[in-house]
Design a protein around this motif. Sequence first.
Motif, PDB file in Angstrom:
ATOM      1  N   MET A   1      -6.245  38.504 -14.066  1.00 15.44           N
ATOM      2  CA  MET A   1      -6.352  39.831 -13.116  1.00 15.44           C
ATOM      3  C   MET A   1      -6.234  41.084 -13.978  1.00 15.44           C
ATOM      4  O   MET A   1      -7.252  41.906 -13.731  1.00 15.44           O
ATOM      5  CB  MET A   1      -5.077  39.753 -12.409  1.00 15.44           C
ATOM      6  N   ILE A   2      -5.568  41.081 -15.187  1.00 14.59           N
ATOM      7  CA  ILE A   2      -5.522  42.281 -15.971  1.00 14.59           C
ATOM      8  C   ILE A   2      -6.576  42.299 -16.914  1.00 14.59           C
ATOM      9  O   ILE A   2      -7.356  43.165 -17.240  1.00 14.59           O
ATOM     10  CB  ILE A   2      -4.052  42.157 -16.727  1.00 14.59           C
ATOM     11  N   PHE A   3      -7.099  41.045 -17.695  1.00 11.52           N
ATOM     12  CA  PHE A   3      -8.212  40.926 -18.485  1.00 11.52           C
ATOM     13  C   PHE A   3      -9.166  40.517 -17.946  1.00 11.52           C
ATOM     14  O   PHE A   3      -9.462  39.178 -17.878  1.00 11.52           O
ATOM     15  CB  PHE A   3      -7.425  40.169 -19.695  1.00 11.52           C
ATOM     16  N   ASP A   4     -10.367  41.604 -17.676  1.00  9.84           N
ATOM     17  CA  ASP A   4     -11.651  40.664 -16.977  1.00  9.84           C
ATOM     18  C   ASP A   4     -12.360  40.467 -18.086  1.00  9.84           C
ATOM     19  O   ASP A   4     -12.342  41.064 -19.055  1.00  9.84           O
ATOM     20  CB  ASP A   4     -11.933  41.787 -16.016  1.00  9.84           C
ATOM     21  N   GLY A   5     -13.184  39.685 -17.570  1.00 11.26           N
ATOM     22  CA  GLY A   5     -14.293  39.134 -18.781  1.00 11.26           C
ATOM     23  C   GLY A   5     -15.134  40.149 -19.136  1.00 11.26           C
ATOM     24  O   GLY A   5     -15.986  40.243 -20.273  1.00 11.26           O
ATOM     25  N   GLY A   6     -15.427  41.142 -18.235  1.00  7.72           N
ATOM     26  CA  GLY A   6     -16.593  42.279 -18.424  1.00  7.72           C
ATOM     27  C   GLY A   6     -17.875  42.045 -17.789  1.00  7.72           C
ATOM     28  O   GLY A   6     -18.126  40.889 -17.027  1.00  7.72           O
ATOM     29  N   LEU A   7     -18.715  42.998 -17.475  1.00  4.28           N
ATOM     30  CA  LEU A   7     -19.864  42.944 -16.847  1.00  4.28           C
ATOM     31  C   LEU A   7     -20.908  42.298 -17.503  1.00  4.28           C
ATOM     32  O   LEU A   7     -21.688  41.360 -16.595  1.00  4.28           O
ATOM     33  CB  LEU A   7     -20.510  44.592 -16.682  1.00  4.28           C
ATOM     34  N   VAL A   8     -21.110  42.092 -18.637  1.00 13.76           N
ATOM     35  CA  VAL A   8     -22.159  41.530 -19.334  1.00 13.76           C
ATOM     36  C   VAL A   8     -22.047  39.831 -19.264  1.00 13.76           C
ATOM     37  O   VAL A   8     -22.944  39.212 -19.009  1.00 13.76           O
ATOM     38  CB  VAL A   8     -22.217  41.899 -20.972  1.00 13.76           C
ATOM     39  N   PRO A   9     -20.692  39.346 -19.698  1.00 12.92           N
ATOM     40  CA  PRO A   9     -20.521  37.821 -19.369  1.00 12.92           C
ATOM     41  C   PRO A   9     -20.737  37.544 -17.889  1.00 12.92           C
ATOM     42  O   PRO A   9     -21.682  36.403 -17.698  1.00 12.92           O
ATOM     43  CB  PRO A   9     -19.190  37.900 -19.757  1.00 12.92           C
ATOM     44  N   ASN A  10     -20.285  38.389 -16.856  1.00 13.17           N
ATOM     45  CA  ASN A  10     -20.725  38.145 -15.628  1.00 13.17           C
ATOM     46  C   ASN A  10     -22.179  37.972 -15.303  1.00 13.17           C
ATOM     47  O   ASN A  10     -22.664  36.989 -14.775  1.00 13.17           O
ATOM     48  CB  ASN A  10     -19.896  38.900 -14.848  1.00 13.17           C
ATOM     49  N   TYR A  11     -22.630  39.016 -15.882  1.00  9.44           N
ATOM     50  CA  TYR A  11     -24.238  38.927 -15.593  1.00  9.44           C
ATOM     51  C   TYR A  11     -25.136  37.690 -16.226  1.00  9.44           C
ATOM     52  O   TYR A  11     -25.766  37.198 -15.568  1.00  9.44           O
ATOM     53  CB  TYR A  11     -24.813  40.202 -16.099  1.00  9.44           C
TER      54      TYR A  11
END
Length: 290
Positions: free
Chosen positions: A119-129
Amino acid sequence: MNKALKKNTFRVLNGIFLAFLAALCLLPIIHIVAVSFSDQAAVSANQVGLLPKGFTFASYKMVAKRSAFWQAFGISVERVIIGVIINTVITVLMAYPLSKNEREFPARKIYVWLLIFVMIFDGGLVPNYILIKDLNLFDTIWALVLPAAVPIYNIILTMNFMKQLPGTIEEAAMVDGANYFQRFIKLIIPLSKPVIATVTLFSFLNHWNSWFDGKIYNNQTTNYPLQTYLQNLISNSDMTNAAEAIENALSNVKTLQAAQLALTLLPILLIYPFLQKYFVKGITVGAVKG
């Protein structure tokens, strides 16, 4: 100053402060509704405040003819139905075992810390994309639903609510021969209605108001959910063809935008009153114990 006077003074000041905050939230909405019902000449002259000027349904009649708006509306409704069901089912199924003590669920702390960590450390937009692209989910409803399938905050809220339920209730059911699944269905879920209603409302608002994921995960504008469609509308990027450009030129764009924004608020205004009675109890009790 005695205690009674201090308490009354605090209540008055608190009421004034909360009324001010409520006004800050309500006045923009009232203004949008007033603009949507106003004559385009009055809107162009900036004469509309909190009451319509030259009351008319012209903008709503024009919205009714906009197939793009209703297509985006339908996509958002589909997203909300699928997304809320997935969120709620996952939330209650994860929260119940996590609400148990270490004797019943030895790995409980590990899972709780894992939830807090992600919840605190998100993977970020690029990995999700990249993940959505590799799964070939672009331009599908699943690109909007699956990335938010596990609402960690809702799980923690529900877990804490279930932890404060009296343990004697489950113990009595266990003595009568009820297993974990039977206790969960017949006891825990009925007793957890306040927090389930609360997290359902949270999931609904999250899916209904989200626009950014619809922008990045859809290559075709025809697959945009409603909020993404409205974001394009406000930024004037939805004029993709000559016919639509002419239509906007012949009408007042502000009244058209206001009418569509007002219609977007309707589902929230219709659903919230039914869940509001559970809201305060669900969020306060669920936030007490950690």
